[in-house]
Design an enzyme around this catalytic site. Sequence first.
Site, short mmCIF file in Angstrom:
data_model
loop_
_atom_site.label_atom_id
_atom_site.label_comp_id
_atom_site.label_asym_id
_atom_site.label_seq_id
_atom_site.Cartn_x
_atom_site.Cartn_y
_atom_site.Cartn_z
N ASP A 60 50.78 0.61 -6.00
CA ASP A 60 51.98 1.40 -5.67
C ASP A 60 52.31 2.41 -6.76
O ASP A 60 52.83 3.47 -6.49
CB ASP A 60 53.17 0.46 -5.45
CG ASP A 60 52.99 -0.35 -4.17
OD1 ASP A 60 52.60 0.26 -3.15
OD2 ASP A 60 53.20 -1.57 -4.20
N PHE A 92 47.74 -2.27 7.30
CA PHE A 92 47.79 -3.69 6.94
C PHE A 92 49.06 -3.93 6.13
O PHE A 92 49.58 -3.00 5.50
CB PHE A 92 46.56 -4.08 6.12
CG PHE A 92 45.49 -4.74 6.95
CD1 PHE A 92 44.78 -4.01 7.88
CD2 PHE A 92 45.19 -6.09 6.79
CE1 PHE A 92 43.80 -4.61 8.67
CE2 PHE A 92 44.22 -6.70 7.56
CZ PHE A 92 43.51 -5.96 8.50
N ASN A 105 44.78 -5.12 -8.79
CA ASN A 105 45.36 -6.28 -8.12
C ASN A 105 44.27 -7.21 -7.63
O ASN A 105 43.09 -6.95 -7.84
CB ASN A 105 46.30 -5.84 -6.99
CG ASN A 105 45.57 -5.01 -5.94
OD1 ASN A 105 44.63 -5.48 -5.33
ND2 ASN A 105 45.98 -3.75 -5.80
N1 CTP Z 1 49.01 1.91 1.63
C1 CTP Z 1 48.49 3.16 1.41
N2 CTP Z 1 48.82 3.83 0.28
C2 CTP Z 1 49.67 3.32 -0.61
C3 CTP Z 1 50.23 2.04 -0.40
C4 CTP Z 1 49.85 1.36 0.74
O1 CTP Z 1 47.70 3.64 2.22
N3 CTP Z 1 49.98 4.03 -1.69
C5 CTP Z 1 48.67 1.23 2.88
C6 CTP Z 1 47.85 -0.03 2.73
O2 CTP Z 1 46.46 0.25 2.79
C7 CTP Z 1 48.31 -0.84 3.93
C8 CTP Z 1 49.74 -0.44 4.10
O3 CTP Z 1 49.87 0.82 3.48
O4 CTP Z 1 47.64 -0.47 5.11
C9 CTP Z 1 50.76 -1.39 3.51
O5 CTP Z 1 50.43 -1.69 2.18
P1 CTP Z 1 51.26 -2.79 1.39
O6 CTP Z 1 50.72 -2.86 0.02
O7 CTP Z 1 51.36 -4.05 2.19
O8 CTP Z 1 52.72 -2.20 1.41
P2 CTP Z 1 53.40 -1.04 0.64
O9 CTP Z 1 53.39 0.16 1.50
O10 CTP Z 1 52.80 -0.88 -0.71
O11 CTP Z 1 54.89 -1.58 0.54
P3 CTP Z 1 55.49 -2.79 -0.35
O12 CTP Z 1 54.75 -2.76 -1.67
O13 CTP Z 1 56.92 -2.42 -0.46
O14 CTP Z 1 55.27 -4.05 0.43
#
Ligand code: CTP
Length: 416
Positions: A295, A345, A226
């Site tokens: 994700d 975050f 990303n």
């Molecule tokens: N995060 C994490 N591990 C993952 C996904 C996210 O530790 N597999 C953490 C990120 O580092 C951040 C937070 O979760 O601190 C939120 O990440 P974000 O990408 O904004 O959200 P998601 O949890 O992926 O949810 P969505 O994609 O539905 O917004």
Amino acid sequence: MNPNTSLLASSAADGDLAGKHIVLGLTGGIACYKSAELCRLLVKAGASVQVVMTEAATQFITPVTMQALSNRPVYSSQWDAREPNNMPHINLSREADLILIAPCSADFIARLVQGRTDELLSLLCLARPMTSVPLLVAPAMNREMWVHPATQRNMAQLQADGAVILGVGTGEQACGETGDGRMLEPAELLEDVVAFFQPKTLAGQRVLVTAGPTYEAIDPVRGITNLSSGKMGFAIARAAREAGAEVTLVAGPVALATPRGVARVDVKSAQNMLSAVVQHAQAATIFIATAAVADWRPAHAADHKIKKDGSGATPQLQFVENTDILATVAQSARAFSGALFCVGFAAESQDLLANAQAKRARKGVPLLVGNIGPATFGQDHNALLLVDAHHAIELPHASKLTLARQLVADIANRIS
Ligand code: CTP
């Protein structure tokens, strides 16, 4: 030379040293050529700089160069009649917020240890008010001189006498030998000086930070990633270090320089990041998850490059969800017992407040920092929204380093 020093320099916020007056002392050593750049960087960061040179230093670089860069006449004699009271050692040391000796030769270290006063620079170091004018030393010498017991003994004594030793670099030396003893690069010294002035609000804390994107392989030459640049996470690691914490930075694939004094663990995929985080979270007291973790990952990475078969058919990729690293850590016993303060975050593209509040609750963390991902990925500036169980605090648009320092101050407040 550290190939990333230009990145380091550019990450320093202009004005970090505004209002600070620094006496920059140069002693005899080839590294004096780097002090010209150091002087320029200190001035650019907002400091006023008074250069003082030993007679030996003037053999390596002229006072004219240093005067031009500092915009002040250079001092090199204790008998300088420009001072009305003829006491430059008193006047110069009383005006300073900090004295930085760079380069500091082996001989000059020995002089400082002995309290010698037969030339201006060592005299003013001895005359400085110790409680209000710190002395920082950037040694520079041949590797054999550096490891010699006499030098190491003197360094230990100098430290015991209250000076801060900034360490040395490693690599090729002017004499043709390779090893420890080079003066640190100007950008590194600037970072150390800036850090020195920051309040030590996280002293004694061990901070774990994740940063950057992750990369999920499809085959040996392709993958999914990303747009995260890692800049916000790196700025947070730097700010936490400046605040006195021991910092470990688990970084996805980014080409950013490691902040000074930060231990870095490079990882590629979300699974790699999870193992590194779980391992280092054992000792941490604060976990800040800045990384934009993928994700999903392809269910099976092909062993060999997937080839076109000429029919126009596209590969059918199956995905599996990656473990949520933040939620996993936040559910650990250490987090529940309060021994580990977790900060998440949220990279959103809309409805920042509502999304951040929902995400904070879902992840089970006391503090979540929202930002608009597409507006900030790759940029040097950002704006943050700090969301806890009761409030939302806006940190308005500023450099990532400025925001990182504000976030660190906020976290320090919450855990104190
Ligand atoms: N995060 C994490 N591990 C993952 C996904 C996210 O530790 N597999 C953490 C990120 O580092 C951040 C937070 O979760 O601190 C939120 O990440 P974000 O990408 O904004 O959200 P998601 O949890 O992926 O949810 P969505 O994609 O539905 O917004």
